[in-house]
Motif scaffolding. Sequence first.
Motif, PDB file in Angstrom:
ATOM      1  N   GLN A  65       0.840 -56.212   1.644  1.00  0.00           N
ATOM      2  CA  GLN A  65       0.554 -55.012   0.870  1.00  0.00           C
ATOM      3  C   GLN A  65      -0.962 -54.851   0.712  1.00  0.00           C
ATOM      4  O   GLN A  65      -1.463 -53.771   0.513  1.00  0.00           O
ATOM      5  N   ASP A  87       5.148 -55.615   4.378  1.00  0.00           N
ATOM      6  CA  ASP A  87       5.275 -55.276   2.958  1.00  0.00           C
ATOM      7  C   ASP A  87       4.502 -53.989   2.679  1.00  0.00           C
ATOM      8  O   ASP A  87       3.284 -54.012   2.571  1.00  0.00           O
ATOM      9  N   SER A  94       8.409 -58.204  -2.924  1.00  0.00           N
ATOM     10  CA  SER A  94       7.373 -58.999  -2.250  1.00  0.00           C
ATOM     11  C   SER A  94       7.668 -60.482  -2.389  1.00  0.00           C
ATOM     12  O   SER A  94       7.470 -61.255  -1.451  1.00  0.00           O
TER      13      SER A  94
HETATM   14 MG   LIG Z   1       5.486 -55.663  -3.661  1.00  0.00          MG
END
Ligand SMILES: [Mg+2]
Length: 246
Positions: free
Chosen positions: A84, A158, A48
């Motif tokens: 995410q 992500d 990330s």
């Molecule tokens: Mg991540």
Amino acid sequence: MDAKIVVNDIRKHFGSGAAALPVVGGVSLSIADGEFVAIVGPSGCGKSTLMKIISGFEQPDSGAVIIDGQPALRPSPKGIVISQHGSVFPWLTVQQNLMFGLNGNGHGDKAALADHYAAMVGLKGFENAYPRELSGGMLKRVELARALVVKPEILYMDEPFSALDALMNLRMRTELLRILAEERHTVLLITHDVEEALYLADRILVLSARPTTIQATFEVRHAHPRKLSSPALQQLKEAILAELGL
Ligand SMILES: [Mg+2]
Ligand SMILES: Nc1ncnc2c1ncn2[C@@H]1O[C@H](COP(=O)(O)OP(=O)(O)OP(=O)(O)O)[C@@H](O)[C@H]1O
């Protein structure tokens, strides 16, 4: 094909002194215009963080990101991130969420465009629903539509489907491929799902543990739609899992 994104020896750490945490340990890569690159790697390795640097939301300690030949020092309107954590506004309807990022045009045009993208991800009839009235899978589709409606040149994703159940995950993959066939984007996808990467990507990067580097690269030269049970893709899967130590 021309390089859309060039990443030049990116390094990044968090904290300082004895508490310094090296996270990205020197990553270089080049992504072609229209290419779909997937990143897999161990949890916490820095995936990330790397994506935040490439999309301009974090600054590296050293190294550079070049997009369309220009140094990328901040988030650019060329790119859209599906994070995410999700980013749908709970107080807006599906249509209003999709209209949010659109400027110019009249209200009617924006609403029509929003509805077109809602339909594209299978949310026709839910334009006026609020996020709380949707299932988790539908919410993810709102996220996807919200990213696509602004017609980004680059889509940063992500783990966009990781919160979904297996069936919905499969449907979203198919949906995404169909949309990409209609509207070509350059895509960078982080996933922990090797099969998802094999199904979607032109190239798969396996990242090492933190501080992360590119440990291995796999080209996936199979036409879509792919059959994951084919011997060639199974072999690739095993090679990638072996790189991940599994
Ligand atoms: Mg991540
Ligand atoms: N803003 C920050 N400040 C301090 N440490 C951070 C920050 N962001 C990330 N980290 C640390 O950097 C490391 C890598 O985090 P990152 O979120 O990039 O990993 P990841 O590979 O995406 O993990 P996951 O697979 O679990 O999503 C972790 O140890 C995390 O605690």
